[in-house]
Design an enzyme around this catalytic site. Structure first.
Site, PDB file in Angstrom:
ATOM      1  N   TYR A  82       2.880  -4.540 -10.762  1.00  0.00           N
ATOM      2  CA  TYR A  82       2.384  -4.866  -9.425  1.00  0.00           C
ATOM      3  C   TYR A  82       1.268  -5.883  -9.575  1.00  0.00           C
ATOM      4  CZ  TYR A  82      -0.177  -4.434  -5.049  1.00  0.00           C
ATOM      5  OH  TYR A  82      -0.815  -4.712  -3.865  1.00  0.00           O
ATOM      6  N   GLU A  93       1.096 -10.645  -2.399  1.00  0.00           N
ATOM      7  CA  GLU A  93       1.448  -9.370  -3.028  1.00  0.00           C
ATOM      8  C   GLU A  93       2.811  -9.540  -3.690  1.00  0.00           C
ATOM      9  OE1 GLU A  93       2.628  -5.725  -0.818  1.00  0.00           O
ATOM     10  OE2 GLU A  93       0.880  -4.845  -1.809  1.00  0.00           O
TER      11      GLU A  93
END
Ligand code: GDP
Ligand code: MN
Length: 403
Positions: free
Chosen positions: A125, A213
């Site tokens: 991530y 993101e």
């Protein structure tokens, strides 16, 4: 301003960030064409068809009333068509959409980046955003990326790392290496990851983004690092510097009432309560929403009409608030600092007349220059408008009419 995955990846690619490649399509036929073209370009043996909506969680989300996921593997060209047909024009419901979901107008047909049989594809991530407290950008990352990141954040928060970037010196090589090590990488993968992080940071800075993101960032077993997903939020205040990015806006993804309000330069955010608010100034608007909550209601919207609360704007604002069927009362709370209260009061009365019949009670609280005259105008208008000068009094009125 939010972008679709395919648009976000377009920006990333321009800055040299390796991405999972894809071609966007509006129809099942185009999806098939896209799949063939992509195969010719990338040699991908299979495809991933991805619904394009401004919300995440698509991989776990389902098309309303079906078992079709918003991200699905297609092993044959016919599957690309079937999946695209299942998705396009229908509503995708994910944890990040409302219960009704969002209509999907485009699918992104992508190469498969998880080589079938790959023994160690690793999902990380990574996000970049502004830490307002520190006035610095921060790179957040985790070795445990993928579809369960929310759970990681909740149950194992020590697996979420942060690297703060000093804007005067920018991202430093040692920081990029630290990120790679914390992600558990070694050898060539470290070099690839530092390249990835540098390119990503440059893309973030130069596109004036508010948030990136990338989940997952994928490491393949042959040490390629690439963005499989891209959620990009641009800074609205910078759009004037990037006409090509501003053109990426997709108004079909936005609340239609908010779009309309924006066209009138009204600052409107729809909420799910029952008391419509019309206020001048963002601070007063926030205080008004608090007050409504304290008196047992809940705000149906945030609406800042700005400094010029004249009759035309007040009328527009009423019309926008009234589009929301949940609204059971409207509280107008205007401070007459630059505008005179009596002019606003006249504006409210005129707007009320122009609209005809406003089906819900309207409570008007005007304070500041000529507040007394304003109250008189409202009280003598013969309309069903309650006037108040004190904040508390207005809130009590709201409570009464909701009871
Ligand atoms: P999100 O669910 O909206 O965040 O959509 P993503 O783009 O992140 O995709 C969801 C998941 O689909 C990813 O976490 C991957 O596990 C999976 N996925 C995406 N691309 C591929 C691919 O090329 N091959 C395989 N096998 N899985 C993929
Ligand atoms: Mn994702």
């Amino acid at each position: 301003m939010n972008l679709h995955e395919y648009q976000g990846k377009d920006i990333l690619q321009k800055y040299g960030v390796r991405v999972q490649r894809g071609i966007v399509a509006d129809t099942p036929e185009q999806a098939v064409e896209a799949a063939k073209k992509l195969q010719a370009e990338t040699n991908t043996p299979i495809w991933v068809v991805k619904a394009q909506i401004h919300a995440g969680g698509r991989g776990k989300g389902k098309i309303a009333g079906t078992e079709q996921r918003g991200v699905a593997l297609a092993k044959k060209i016919e599957d690309v068509e079937t999946i695209a047909r299942n998705i396009l024009g229908n509503r995708l419901i994910t944890l990040q959409t409302s219960a009704e979901g969002k209509v999907v107008n485009k699918v992104f047909v992508c190469e498969d980046t998880y080589y079938p049989g790959d023994s160690e594809p690793k999902e990380f991530y990574m996000s970049i955003l502004l830490d307002r407290g520190k006035s610095k950008n921060v790179i957040m990352y985790s070795p445990e990326g993928g579809m369960n990141i929310e759970e990681v954040a909740e149950k194992t928060p020590h697996l979420i790392f942060k690297e703060t970037i000093d804007p005067t010196v920018g991202l430093q090589p040692f920081q990029a290496r630290k990120i790679a090590f914390n992600l558990g990488l070694s050898g060539d993968a470290v070099k690839e990851m530092t390249k990835f992080v540098f390119a990503l940071y440059k893309a973030y800075m130069e596109s004036d983004s508010a948030m990136f993101e990338i989940n997952p960032v994928l490491k393949t077993s042959d040490n390629k690092i690439l963005a499989v997903d891209a959620k990009v939020t641009l800074d609205d205040n910078s759009l004037y510097r990037h006409p090509e990015l501003a053109a990426m806006r997709d108004v079909t993804e936005e609340d239609p009432t908010e779009v309309e309000a924006g066209n009138f330069n009204l600052n409107y955010v729809k909420l799910d309560g029952n008391v419509g608010c019309m206020v001048n100034g963002a601070g007063l608007a926030m205080a008004t929403m608090d007050l409504i909550a304290l008196s047992g209601g809940s705000p149906a919207n945030f609406l800042d009409v700005g400094g010029t609360a004249d009759a035309a704007r007040v009328e527009q604002a009423f019309r926008i608030i009234l589009k929301d069927a949940n609204v059971k009362a409207i509280l107008v709370n205007i401070f007459g600092g630059i505008v005179r209260c009596d002019r606003v009061a006249q504006g409210v009365v005129d707007a009320y007349k122009n609209i005809g019949d406003i089906p819900v009670p309207v409570i008007v609280r005007l304070q500041g220059t000529n507040a007394e005259e304003a109250k008189k105008i409202i009280d003598e208008s013969g309309m069903k408008i309650y006037s108040a000068i004190e904040f508390r009094e207005a809130a009590d009125r709201v409570k009464e009419v909701l009871a």
